[in-house]
Motif scaffolding. Structure first.
Motif, PDB file in Angstrom:
ATOM      1  N   TRP A  90      10.099  18.374   2.168  1.00 34.26           N
ATOM      2  CA  TRP A  90       8.799  18.855   2.624  1.00 34.26           C
ATOM      3  C   TRP A  90       8.325  19.934   1.666  1.00 34.26           C
ATOM      4  CZ3 TRP A  90       7.781  23.689   5.404  1.00 34.26           C
ATOM      5  CH2 TRP A  90       8.901  24.494   5.573  1.00 34.26           C
ATOM      6  N   ARG A  91       7.067  20.262   1.754  1.00 37.38           N
ATOM      7  CA  ARG A  91       6.521  21.205   0.783  1.00 37.38           C
ATOM      8  C   ARG A  91       5.583  22.204   1.439  1.00 37.38           C
ATOM      9  NH1 ARG A  91       1.327  20.369  -0.898  1.00 37.38           N
ATOM     10  NH2 ARG A  91       0.311  18.477  -0.137  1.00 37.38           N
ATOM     11  N   ILE A  92       5.559  23.375   0.851  1.00 38.97           N
ATOM     12  CA  ILE A  92       4.598  24.418   1.161  1.00 38.97           C
ATOM     13  C   ILE A  92       3.909  24.756  -0.145  1.00 38.97           C
ATOM     14  CG2 ILE A  92       4.291  26.814   1.888  1.00 38.97           C
ATOM     15  CD1 ILE A  92       4.898  25.033   4.193  1.00 38.97           C
ATOM     16  N   ASP A  93       2.622  24.434  -0.257  1.00 37.71           N
ATOM     17  CA  ASP A  93       1.903  24.569  -1.529  1.00 37.71           C
ATOM     18  C   ASP A  93       2.655  23.761  -2.585  1.00 37.71           C
ATOM     19  OD1 ASP A  93      -0.020  26.214  -0.328  1.00 37.71           O
ATOM     20  OD2 ASP A  93       1.273  27.964  -0.559  1.00 37.71           O
ATOM     21  N   LYS A 117       6.659  17.781  11.767  1.00 36.95           N
ATOM     22  CA  LYS A 117       5.412  18.139  11.084  1.00 36.95           C
ATOM     23  C   LYS A 117       5.534  19.547  10.517  1.00 36.95           C
ATOM     24  CE  LYS A 117       3.293  19.751  15.412  1.00 36.95           C
ATOM     25  NZ  LYS A 117       2.129  19.609  16.318  1.00 36.95           N
ATOM     26  N   VAL A 118       4.671  19.845   9.553  1.00 37.41           N
ATOM     27  CA  VAL A 118       4.600  21.178   8.981  1.00 37.41           C
ATOM     28  C   VAL A 118       3.485  21.936   9.695  1.00 37.41           C
ATOM     29  CG1 VAL A 118       4.196  22.544   6.900  1.00 37.41           C
ATOM     30  CG2 VAL A 118       5.442  20.361   6.744  1.00 37.41           C
ATOM     31  N   LEU A 152       4.964  12.951  -1.995  1.00 42.86           N
ATOM     32  CA  LEU A 152       5.138  14.091  -1.094  1.00 42.86           C
ATOM     33  C   LEU A 152       3.815  14.821  -0.880  1.00 42.86           C
ATOM     34  CD1 LEU A 152       7.181  15.648   0.600  1.00 42.86           C
ATOM     35  CD2 LEU A 152       7.613  17.112  -1.380  1.00 42.86           C
ATOM     36  N   ARG A 153       2.969  14.854  -1.896  1.00 41.34           N
ATOM     37  CA  ARG A 153       1.640  15.467  -1.730  1.00 41.34           C
ATOM     38  C   ARG A 153       0.830  14.708  -0.681  1.00 41.34           C
ATOM     39  NH1 ARG A 153       1.509  15.894  -7.645  1.00 41.34           N
ATOM     40  NH2 ARG A 153       1.857  18.074  -8.252  1.00 41.34           N
ATOM     41  N   GLU A 154       0.993  13.387  -0.669  1.00 43.31           N
ATOM     42  CA  GLU A 154       0.225  12.562   0.253  1.00 43.31           C
ATOM     43  C   GLU A 154       0.682  12.738   1.694  1.00 43.31           C
ATOM     44  OE1 GLU A 154       0.712   8.612  -1.190  1.00 43.31           O
ATOM     45  OE2 GLU A 154      -0.734   8.840  -2.835  1.00 43.31           O
ATOM     46  N   ARG A 155       1.998  12.920   1.907  1.00 44.03           N
ATOM     47  CA  ARG A 155       2.533  12.894   3.271  1.00 44.03           C
ATOM     48  C   ARG A 155       3.079  14.239   3.744  1.00 44.03           C
ATOM     49  NH1 ARG A 155       6.364   7.825   4.092  1.00 44.03           N
ATOM     50  NH2 ARG A 155       6.412   8.807   6.158  1.00 44.03           N
ATOM     51  N   GLN A 156       3.406  15.135   2.818  1.00 44.84           N
ATOM     52  CA  GLN A 156       3.922  16.477   3.099  1.00 44.84           C
ATOM     53  C   GLN A 156       5.349  16.492   3.611  1.00 44.84           C
ATOM     54  OE1 GLN A 156       1.370  18.962   5.534  1.00 44.84           O
ATOM     55  NE2 GLN A 156       1.877  20.776   4.339  1.00 44.84           N
TER      56      GLN A 156
END
Length: 322
Positions: A38-41, A62-63, A20-24
């Motif tokens: 998905w992630r925020i920070d 997308k984010v 998830l860090r790689e792709r968000q």
């Protein structure tokens, strides 16, 4: 959504935090439900992978500016799951109904775990995780066309070692399995002193009978520990149930020895073991694990499997079973 309260209210691994860090943004499938991660920070969010407007997969979006943006019409959803912007009507406040369905998500053991219902407990325990003396190596993910309970039961079965894993975990010349006890406890199913002859358990080139502790901690999570005073080895197996007969297996392998052995060599060893199990698992019929103990034959060496099936029956598990 499936109708199985046991699994809906349990935690299941769906991806690594690293992926998830790689792709968000990631699209995953759990219990026949499509989910967007998905992630925020460092905050990880798990939602139904569905834009409320026209049903598009949000995992294709997308984010942007702290929101997840749908790829179809650009609707933006904030971390609460509420739509906060509709580009076609920029001055309009989005209706209250414009929300996504959220799920529980957390990160543990480097994996992202999701619960689709209300968590009935914590993520399964893993005693060696906090012990710095143990190396931790994640093996997999292994995609399998088999039910989660079939995969777990195979992990709990040592009588197949001399035949499926001959020369590695077992020896056809020594197929005997000594008696042992398997009990249903507050932890789940526990069996200690499960003994099997192995051709080279300590890397010395000499065979020996090895003793294991096995635990079924959750319907789709199991653990083993090689019982020894010195070298200690454990595995946490946990399953992502995508559909009744579509699963992904994850294995954390730990050891307090062999620090000079390259990680890739150890992972390759586990890859080989699982590649031997996969065709067996995918060939089993019925595909769903029978919980009726009269449906298949059982012997003393199957006590762990019998206890596991009995426990699943007591829990009321239905998904992946017959």
């Amino acid at each position: 959504m499936i109708d199985d309260a046991v699994l809906l209210n349990d935690w299941h691994p769906v991806a690594t935090m690293e992926s998830l860090r790689e792709r968000q943004i990631l699209g995953v499938r759990l219990l026949e439900e499509d989910i967007v991660l998905w992630r925020i920070d460092d905050q990880v969010l798990a939602w139904q992978d569905l834009c409320i407007h026209r049903g598009t997969r949000l995992s294709l979006g997308k984010v942007e500016d702290g929101a997840l943006v749908c790829p179809y019409h650009g609707w933006s959803y904030d971390v609460s799951g509420r739509c906060v912007h509709i580009p076609a009507h920029p001055d309009q406040i989005p209706p209250a109904k414009a929300r996504v369905k959220p799920y529980h998500a957390r990160v543990q053991y480097g994996l992202i775990w999701v619960c689709l219902g209300e968590p009935s407990g914590d993520v399964p325990p893993f005693p060696e995780w906090e012990d710095p003396a143990f190396r931790k190596i994640l093996c997999g993910p292994y995609a399998v066309r088999a039910s989660g309970p079939r995969i777990v039961e195979n992990f709990l079965d040592i009588a197949h070692f001399p035949f499926v894993h001959e020369g590695i975990l077992g020896d056809k010349a020594h197929p005997e399995i000594s008696d042992y006890r398997a009990e249903i406890t507050s932890e789940g199913v526990v069996a200690q002193g499960v003994r099997v002859y192995q051709p080279d358990p300590y890397g010395t080139g000499k065979g020996d009978t090895v003793s294991y502790t096995y635990k079924a901690l959750r319907p789709l999570t199991a653990y083993l520990l090689k019982e020894a005073d010195g070298p200690r080895f454990s595995i946490l197996l946990t399953i992502t149930p995508h559909a009744a007969t579509e699963s992904t297996a994850w294995m954390w392998m730990t050891m307090n020895y062999g620090h000079d052995i390259p990680e890739e060599k150890l992972r390759s060893w586990q890859d080989t073991i699982f590649s031997q199990d996969r065709p067996i698992l995918e060939s089993q019929r019925p595909e769903l694990l029978p919980l009726d103990l009269q449906a298949e034959l059982h012997l003393r060496s199957d006590r762990l499997a019998i206890a596991y099936r009995t426990w699943l029956n007591q829990l009321g598990l239905s998904f992946g079973t017959a």
